[in-house]
Scaffold this motif. Structure first.
Motif, short mmCIF file in Angstrom:
data_model
loop_
_atom_site.label_atom_id
_atom_site.label_comp_id
_atom_site.label_asym_id
_atom_site.label_seq_id
_atom_site.Cartn_x
_atom_site.Cartn_y
_atom_site.Cartn_z
N ALA A 65 0.83 -1.21 0.00
CA ALA A 65 0.00 0.00 0.00
C ALA A 65 0.86 1.26 0.00
N THR A 66 1.97 1.22 0.71
CA THR A 66 2.90 2.35 0.71
C THR A 66 3.48 2.57 -0.68
N GLY A 67 3.86 1.50 -1.33
CA GLY A 67 4.36 1.60 -2.69
C GLY A 67 3.32 2.12 -3.66
N LEU A 68 2.07 1.72 -3.47
CA LEU A 68 1.00 2.24 -4.33
C LEU A 68 0.78 3.73 -4.08
N GLY A 69 0.97 4.16 -2.84
CA GLY A 69 0.87 5.59 -2.55
C GLY A 69 1.98 6.36 -3.26
N ALA A 70 3.19 5.82 -3.25
CA ALA A 70 4.29 6.45 -3.98
C ALA A 70 4.01 6.46 -5.48
N ALA A 71 3.40 5.39 -5.96
CA ALA A 71 3.06 5.34 -7.39
C ALA A 71 2.06 6.43 -7.76
N MET A 72 1.13 6.72 -6.86
CA MET A 72 0.16 7.79 -7.14
C MET A 72 0.85 9.16 -7.21
N GLU A 73 1.88 9.35 -6.40
CA GLU A 73 2.61 10.62 -6.45
C GLU A 73 3.38 10.78 -7.76
N HIS A 74 3.77 9.68 -8.37
CA HIS A 74 4.56 9.72 -9.61
C HIS A 74 3.79 9.11 -10.78
N ARG A 75 2.48 9.25 -10.77
CA ARG A 75 1.66 8.57 -11.76
C ARG A 75 1.88 9.05 -13.19
N HIS A 76 2.44 10.24 -13.37
CA HIS A 76 2.63 10.75 -14.74
C HIS A 76 4.06 10.59 -15.24
N GLY A 77 4.88 9.91 -14.46
CA GLY A 77 6.28 9.73 -14.87
C GLY A 77 6.76 8.35 -14.52
N GLY A 86 10.62 3.34 -4.64
CA GLY A 86 9.19 3.04 -4.70
C GLY A 86 8.90 1.79 -5.50
N ARG A 87 9.63 1.63 -6.60
CA ARG A 87 9.46 0.42 -7.43
C ARG A 87 9.84 -0.82 -6.63
N TRP A 88 10.94 -0.74 -5.88
CA TRP A 88 11.37 -1.89 -5.10
C TRP A 88 10.43 -2.19 -3.94
N VAL A 89 9.85 -1.16 -3.35
CA VAL A 89 8.87 -1.41 -2.28
C VAL A 89 7.69 -2.19 -2.85
N LEU A 90 7.19 -1.76 -4.00
CA LEU A 90 6.08 -2.47 -4.64
C LEU A 90 6.46 -3.91 -4.99
N CYS A 91 7.56 -4.06 -5.69
CA CYS A 91 7.95 -5.38 -6.20
C CYS A 91 8.37 -6.33 -5.09
N ALA A 92 9.13 -5.83 -4.14
CA ALA A 92 9.60 -6.70 -3.05
C ALA A 92 8.45 -7.13 -2.15
N SER A 93 7.52 -6.22 -1.88
CA SER A 93 6.40 -6.61 -1.01
C SER A 93 5.53 -7.65 -1.69
N LEU A 94 5.28 -7.51 -2.98
CA LEU A 94 4.49 -8.52 -3.67
C LEU A 94 5.26 -9.84 -3.76
N SER A 95 6.57 -9.77 -3.95
CA SER A 95 7.38 -10.99 -3.98
C SER A 95 7.33 -11.72 -2.64
N VAL A 96 7.45 -10.98 -1.56
CA VAL A 96 7.38 -11.61 -0.23
C VAL A 96 6.00 -12.22 -0.02
N VAL A 136 4.23 -0.32 -14.50
CA VAL A 136 4.72 -1.11 -13.36
C VAL A 136 3.54 -1.60 -12.54
N VAL A 137 2.63 -0.69 -12.22
CA VAL A 137 1.48 -1.07 -11.38
C VAL A 137 0.61 -2.10 -12.08
N TRP A 138 0.33 -1.92 -13.36
CA TRP A 138 -0.54 -2.86 -14.06
C TRP A 138 0.12 -4.22 -14.27
#
Length: 150
Positions: A43-55, A61-71, A122-124
């Motif tokens: 959820a934290t990574g998704l929040g970071a993704a919303m802050e950078h949604r246009h770039g 942030g990418r590693w928080v998303l990917c590592a948390s889903l991997s775990v 990344v998110v999709w």
């Protein structure tokens, strides 16, 4: 929705692939806490993704998303291989790996090589990884000869 369904419909105590009464409550609580920690990080990574949604998503942030889903997927594998009562069939390893290895590999690959990808991609891709696991779960039971919810 896929993660919710994997954890609560096809799991026990919020832990994906865990069956009821195969672990003492103390260990179930520990796995529940670890799973919730990974979902909080997601959820934290998704929040970071919303802050950078246009770039592009920063590497952290990418590693928080990917590592948390991997775990999360590692926990799902660990919960699936916990031995149950003797009456239950053994784990169908081919199904387990086909269900959880591709999303795990995809999330790690995005973490390693996804630096140039736009945030939305990344998110999709990670949504697709969770969806893969859920669709494979719905298609075939994990344990040979038993219903999927066992």
């Amino acid at each position: 929705m896929a993660i919710w369904q994997l954890s609560l419909v096809h799991g026990y105590g919020g832990v994906p692939n865990l069956r009821e009464s195969v672990l003492p409550p103390r260990l179930v609580l520990f796995l529940h806490c670890v799973t919730n920690g990974t979902l909080t990080a997601l959820a934290t990574g998704l929040g970071a993704a919303m802050e950078h949604r246009h770039g592009q998503l920063p590497a952290g942030g990418r590693w928080v998303l990917c590592a948390s889903l991997s775990v999360y997927f590692v926990i799902a594998v660990a919960a699936a291989i916990v031995p149950g009562p003797a009456a239950q069939a053994p784990v169908a390893w081919g199904r387990l790996l086909g269900r959880l290895l591709p999303p795990l590999a995809l999330s790690l690959a995005i973490g390693l090589f996804g630096g140039g990808l736009p945030t939305a991609v990344v998110v999709w891709l990670l949504v697709g990884a969770a969806g893969w696991s859920l669709l494979a779960h719905l298609a075939r039971p994990m344990r040979a000869g038993l219903p999927d919810d066992v």
